[in-house]
Design an enzyme around this catalytic site. Structure first.
Site, PDB file in Angstrom:
ATOM      1  N   ASP A 187       2.546  -6.294   2.460  1.00 37.59           N
ATOM      2  CA  ASP A 187       1.328  -5.640   2.946  1.00 37.59           C
ATOM      3  C   ASP A 187       1.687  -4.433   3.800  1.00 37.59           C
ATOM      4  O   ASP A 187       0.978  -4.100   4.749  1.00 37.59           O
ATOM      5  CB  ASP A 187       0.433  -6.614   3.729  1.00 37.59           C
ATOM      6  CG  ASP A 187      -0.967  -6.060   3.984  1.00 37.59           C
ATOM      7  OD1 ASP A 187      -1.382  -5.134   3.260  1.00 37.59           O
ATOM      8  OD2 ASP A 187      -1.641  -6.532   4.925  1.00 37.59           O
ATOM      9  N   HIS A 206       0.857  -1.185   0.000  1.00 41.48           N
ATOM     10  CA  HIS A 206       0.000   0.000   0.000  1.00 41.48           C
ATOM     11  C   HIS A 206       0.894   1.236   0.000  1.00 41.48           C
ATOM     12  O   HIS A 206       1.685   1.424   0.927  1.00 41.48           O
ATOM     13  CB  HIS A 206      -0.901   0.027   1.233  1.00 41.48           C
ATOM     14  CG  HIS A 206      -1.819  -1.155   1.341  1.00 41.48           C
ATOM     15  ND1 HIS A 206      -3.125  -1.129   0.889  1.00 41.48           N
ATOM     16  CD2 HIS A 206      -1.615  -2.396   1.842  1.00 41.48           C
ATOM     17  CE1 HIS A 206      -3.680  -2.317   1.116  1.00 41.48           C
ATOM     18  NE2 HIS A 206      -2.784  -3.097   1.691  1.00 41.48           N
ATOM     19  N   ARG A 250      -0.575   4.402  -0.603  1.00 38.23           N
ATOM     20  CA  ARG A 250      -1.459   5.547  -0.356  1.00 38.23           C
ATOM     21  C   ARG A 250      -1.353   6.523  -1.540  1.00 38.23           C
ATOM     22  O   ARG A 250      -1.025   6.131  -2.652  1.00 38.23           O
ATOM     23  CB  ARG A 250      -1.163   6.214   0.997  1.00 38.23           C
ATOM     24  CG  ARG A 250      -1.108   5.255   2.185  1.00 38.23           C
ATOM     25  CD  ARG A 250      -2.334   4.386   2.346  1.00 38.23           C
ATOM     26  NE  ARG A 250      -2.319   3.645   3.611  1.00 38.23           N
ATOM     27  CZ  ARG A 250      -2.952   2.509   3.805  1.00 38.23           C
ATOM     28  NH1 ARG A 250      -3.653   1.965   2.823  1.00 38.23           N
ATOM     29  NH2 ARG A 250      -2.907   1.908   4.979  1.00 38.23           N
TER      30      ARG A 250
END
EC number: 3.5.2.3
Length: 348
Positions: free
Chosen positions: A248, A16, A18
């Site tokens: 992750d 991730h 963002r």
């Protein structure tokens, strides 16, 4: 025992990053170690089609450090309304490498996710036809199901059915956390693989809950009991090509983690390969790390392995207490603690 470990440059098959002002920080951290990464699409709004994937990709590329060749591999966010045409267009774009199934409400920014897997069977069939992997956050979300049981229940209620119904579909069971998931993937056909995070190899729920609640260990799927941790270590260090690296890594600003109702996610990208090296060293399996980190993932996705290398040295260093995150800060996993391996930056 050698104090240096040289590996083909690894890839991260689940991260991730963002969006917005934080991208220079998150992209810089992943690009330090990894050549490529599968980019999670759970933005607000999510990445639902090829055009949105392309726009997000351009923002990531613009945030790369000077001289970086880091390559983001984009992912389609599946919703109840995702059509076979959306899947085919994503494949045709040449920049979308997979599609992600988030059960609605399973994790951060998953409210737009799938309410019933049956709703997306036409889209899944299209994935199988075009050879695009389905990435699965494998947890049921019904409130009456214990949070520690949600992965196993997902296997029993959904995963077996999807794998049987679509026998040619490549499926990645992401961030597995249980012995049940490790066994399921091991026994499944060759088109089923799994990613495993560093935190689930290094820690179990005792680390998060005993002696006080440690919010920076809280992620979803949640850390399980130590017997599951052992099973994950067995799988990761087995040399089985079905298992590969996916951090992750999921940053949240400090105030969003250290709260009465804190967000789920561990930030590991800043030192991910160092943490994996610790886990593999605990099993005397450093010889298996290159396969897990650098070879199994590309093989599953049908991509070439990287040809350049990184070098880790056995040298203690202290993880930072916090890292910049846009105008805020993020507390990384292992903040203020000693790590035993260090990446030689000149190889990054």
């Amino acid at each position: 025992m050698s104090d240096r470990l040289t590996l083909l440059r690894p890839d991260d098959w689940h991260i991730h990053l963002r969006d917005g002002a934080v991208l220079p920080h998150t992209v810089g951290d992943v690009a330090r170690t990894f050549a490529r990464a599968i980019i999670m699409p759970n933005l607000v709004p999510p990445v639902r089609n090829a055009a949105e994937a392309g726009a997000y990709r351009e923002r990531i590329l613009a945030a790369r450090p000077a001289g970086s060749r880091f390559e983001p591999l984009m992912v389609l966010y599946l919703t109840d309304r995702t059509s076979p045409e959306d899947v085919r267009a994503a494949k045709a774009s040449g920049i979308v490498y997979a599609a992600k199934l988030y059960p609605a409400g399973a994790t951060t920014n998953s409210d737009s996710g799938v309410t019933s897997i049956d709703n997306i069977f036409p889209a899944i069939e299209a994935l199988a036809e075009v050879g695009m992997p389905l990435l699965v956050h494998g947890e049921v979300t019904r409130s009456e199901i214990d949070v520690f049981d949600r992965e196993k229940r997902f296997i029993d209620e959904h995963m077996r059915r999807v794998v049987e119904r679509f026998p040619t579909l490549k499926v990645v069971f992401e961030h597995i956390t249980t012995s049940d998931a490790a066994q399921f993937v091991t026994e499944a056909p060759a088109n089923v693989g799994a990613t495993i995070t560093a935190q689930h190899l290094l820690y179990n729920r005792n680390h998060m809950l005993v002696g006080g609640i440690r919010p920076h260990f809280y992620c979803l799927p949640i850390l399980k009991r130590n017997t599951h941790q052992v099973a994950l270590l067995d799988a990761a260090t087995s040399g089985n090509p079905k298992f590969f690296l996916g951090t992750d890594s999921a940053p949240h600003a400090r105030h969003a983690k250290e709260a009465a109702c804190g967000c789920a996610g561990c930030y590991t990208a800043y030192a991910a390969i160092e943490m994996y090296a610790e886990a593999f060293e605990q099993r005397n399996a450093l010889d298996k790390l290159e396969g897990f980190a650098s070879l199994h993932g590309p093989a599953f996705y049908g991509l070439p392995a990287n040809t350049d290398t990184i070098t880790l040295v056995r040298e203690e260093w202290t993880a930072p207490d916090s890292l910049p995150f846009g105008e805020q800060t993020v507390v990384p996993l292992r903040a203020g603690e000693k790590l035993r391996w260090r990446l030689l930056e000149e190889n990054a």
